[in-house]
Scaffold this motif. Structure first.
Motif, mmCIF file in Angstrom:
data_model
loop_
_atom_site.group_PDB
_atom_site.id
_atom_site.type_symbol
_atom_site.label_atom_id
_atom_site.label_comp_id
_atom_site.label_asym_id
_atom_site.label_seq_id
_atom_site.Cartn_x
_atom_site.Cartn_y
_atom_site.Cartn_z
ATOM 1 N N ILE A 45 97.597 2.720 -7.869
ATOM 2 C CA ILE A 45 97.679 1.497 -8.675
ATOM 3 C C ILE A 45 99.105 0.993 -8.568
ATOM 4 O O ILE A 45 100.056 1.749 -8.767
ATOM 5 N N GLN A 46 99.246 -0.301 -8.288
ATOM 6 C CA GLN A 46 100.567 -0.874 -8.083
ATOM 7 C C GLN A 46 100.753 -2.095 -8.974
ATOM 8 O O GLN A 46 99.805 -2.811 -9.294
ATOM 9 N N LEU A 47 102.023 -2.342 -9.328
ATOM 10 C CA LEU A 47 102.434 -3.521 -10.075
ATOM 11 C C LEU A 47 103.667 -4.081 -9.379
ATOM 12 O O LEU A 47 104.729 -3.469 -9.422
ATOM 13 N N LYS A 48 103.464 -5.243 -8.724
ATOM 14 C CA LYS A 48 104.538 -5.857 -7.948
ATOM 15 C C LYS A 48 105.112 -4.858 -6.935
ATOM 16 O O LYS A 48 106.321 -4.615 -6.879
ATOM 17 N N GLU A 49 104.184 -4.278 -6.171
ATOM 18 C CA GLU A 49 104.512 -3.362 -5.084
ATOM 19 C C GLU A 49 105.213 -2.084 -5.557
ATOM 20 O O GLU A 49 105.846 -1.396 -4.765
ATOM 21 N N LYS A 50 105.061 -1.775 -6.819
ATOM 22 C CA LYS A 50 105.575 -0.508 -7.369
ATOM 23 C C LYS A 50 104.404 0.287 -7.921
ATOM 24 O O LYS A 50 103.567 -0.262 -8.654
ATOM 25 N N ARG A 51 104.392 1.559 -7.596
ATOM 26 C CA ARG A 51 103.255 2.391 -8.006
ATOM 27 C C ARG A 51 103.332 2.719 -9.485
ATOM 28 O O ARG A 51 104.404 3.030 -10.021
ATOM 29 N N VAL A 52 102.165 2.690 -10.127
ATOM 30 C CA VAL A 52 102.042 2.949 -11.557
ATOM 31 C C VAL A 52 101.076 4.120 -11.724
ATOM 32 O O VAL A 52 100.045 4.191 -11.041
ATOM 33 N N PHE A 53 101.415 5.028 -12.661
ATOM 34 C CA PHE A 53 100.618 6.237 -12.897
ATOM 35 C C PHE A 53 100.090 6.244 -14.332
ATOM 36 O O PHE A 53 100.795 5.859 -15.270
ATOM 37 N N PHE A 54 98.830 6.726 -14.469
ATOM 38 C CA PHE A 54 98.191 6.895 -15.773
ATOM 39 C C PHE A 54 98.096 8.410 -16.042
ATOM 40 O O PHE A 54 97.695 9.175 -15.156
ATOM 41 N N ASP A 55 98.417 8.798 -17.259
ATOM 42 C CA ASP A 55 98.365 10.238 -17.573
ATOM 43 C C ASP A 55 98.097 10.414 -19.068
ATOM 44 O O ASP A 55 98.173 9.464 -19.862
#
Length: 387
Positions: free
Chosen positions: A262-272
């Motif tokens: 999952i990315q936001l403005k080409e930055k990866r985002v993690f859910f935990d």
């Protein structure tokens, strides 16, 4: 000794005088004037002279005997006088020695008496000091006994308190984890991306990225956790999201894990999951272990709250701590190619601090300090059991 050898007796001198007086006048004449009958007289005179010489020889022998007897008597008298003088001197020496011995014995007796008095006084002082020391030692022993008894009581109380504190900490951690059951954390969202309304931004982001446009998420609140501002270039603070229902939270979390990237403005985002700090530290301790397991191609699973399940070829094994995993992997010789794992981050280290404030003073975190105190108390209890 008298010199008798040079003195002639009176009778000998008298005979010599008579011999000269009775000598005839013809004896004084020259040889030419002597008559014929002078030869006859000279023969008789020679015989008389020889007789007188014999008598003188006898008298000399008698005289020498008398002289030797006189010299013996004189020698005896001289020896007697010398012996008397020696005895007198010996008596004087004896008298002087007796006097000196008497004087010295009196002085020695006096000094010994004074020495005895002084030693007696000193011994009395030593005895008094020993009694004082004995009393102090007895008092110290009594105090030590009391301190030891108090120490034993304190150790018992501390052991009980430690056990109680561990139980309470476990319950508190469980309660905190239960209160966070409906929470998730999103990592990697840069500060300022959310705009003015964080909750609305998160709802739109979840529905868009996880394809949940027709789902009512039921987000109660969302915020970034409190803490010091991270330095520039480091990861931003995470976002905590609280859902109204646990089922919706699980749906969102599983959807994010299913999408994987999952990315936001080409930055990866993690859910935990949103775990308490104690559980989170224990789970982070498995990071180097998980890296080695990935390199070895072994499947693993992190179980709640902080356990790790590893699927070996001969079957799965569940570990309760990172140290247990490290010990078992070391026995299996799994560190040769991948290298040894780093130390357990959840364990407190002497001199290790959480962060440094603006004043430059380093401080313990609450969790690290509590664990450090617990280890000290455990060591204290262990030492008490080995006595």
């Amino acid at each position: 000794q008298p010199r008798h050898s040079k003195r002639q007796p009176e009778w000998h001198q008298r005979d010599q005088d008579e011999l000269v007086v009775n000598q005839p006048e013809s004896a004084t004449l020259d040889e030419s004037q002597k008559p014929a009958y002078a030869d006859q007289d000279s023969g008789s005179n020679k015989r008389k002279t020889r007789g007188i010489q014999q008598e003188n020889a006898k008298d000399t022998v008698v005289l020498s005997k008398e002289i030797s007897e006189d010299s013996k008597l004189a020698a005896d008298k001289a020896m007697e006088a010398m012996g008397a003088n020696i005895l007198t001197e010996l008596k004087e020496v004896q008298t002087n020695l007796k006097k000196q011995i008497t004087d010295q014995s009196g002085l020695i007796t006096k000094e010994m008496s004074e020495f005895r008095k002084e030693m007696g006084k000193r011994l009395d002082d030593i005895v008094a000091d020993l009694k004082d020391v004995k009393n102090r030692v007895e008092e110290a022993e009594q105090r030590i006994t009391e301190v030891e008894e108090f120490n034993m009581d304190v150790k018992d109380v501390l052991s009980h308190t430690l056990q109680l504190q561990e139980d309470l900490q476990t319950r508190l951690t469980d309660l905190e984890a239960r209160s966070r059951r409906n929470n998730i954390r999103i990592h990697g969202v840069t500060k300022g991306e959310e705009g003015d309304n964080l909750q609305k931004f998160i709802e739109n982001f979840i529905k868009t990225e996880l394809s949940l446009t027709d789902t009512t998420l039921g987000i109660q609140r969302c915020h970034r956790p409190l803490g010091p501002k991270p330095p520039s270039g480091s990861n931003p603070r995470s976002i905590v999201i609280h859902f109204l229902e646990y089922t919706m939270k699980e749906l969102v979390l599983r959807s994010a894990w299913g999408k994987k990237v999952i990315q936001l403005k080409e930055k990866r985002v993690f859910f935990d999951q949103d775990f308490p700090s104690d559980i989170l530290a224990k789970r982070k301790a498995y990071n180097p272990i998980r890296k080695i397991l990935k390199e070895k191609g072994l499947r693993f699973q992190t179980m709640y709250p902080s356990r790790l399940r590893v699927f070996y070829q001969n079957g799965p094994v569940i570990y309760n701590s990172a140290q247990d995993v490290s010990d078992d992997m070391r026995k299996r010789n799994m560190f040769e190619a991948a290298g040894k794992p780093t130390e357990d981050a959840s364990q407190p280290k002497p001199g290790a601090f959480s962060w440094e404030g603006a004043s430059g003073i380093q401080r313990w975190t609450r969790e690290t300090r509590v664990k450090h105190i617990q280890e000290k108390l455990r060591a204290f209890k262990h030492n008490d059991n080995t006595l």
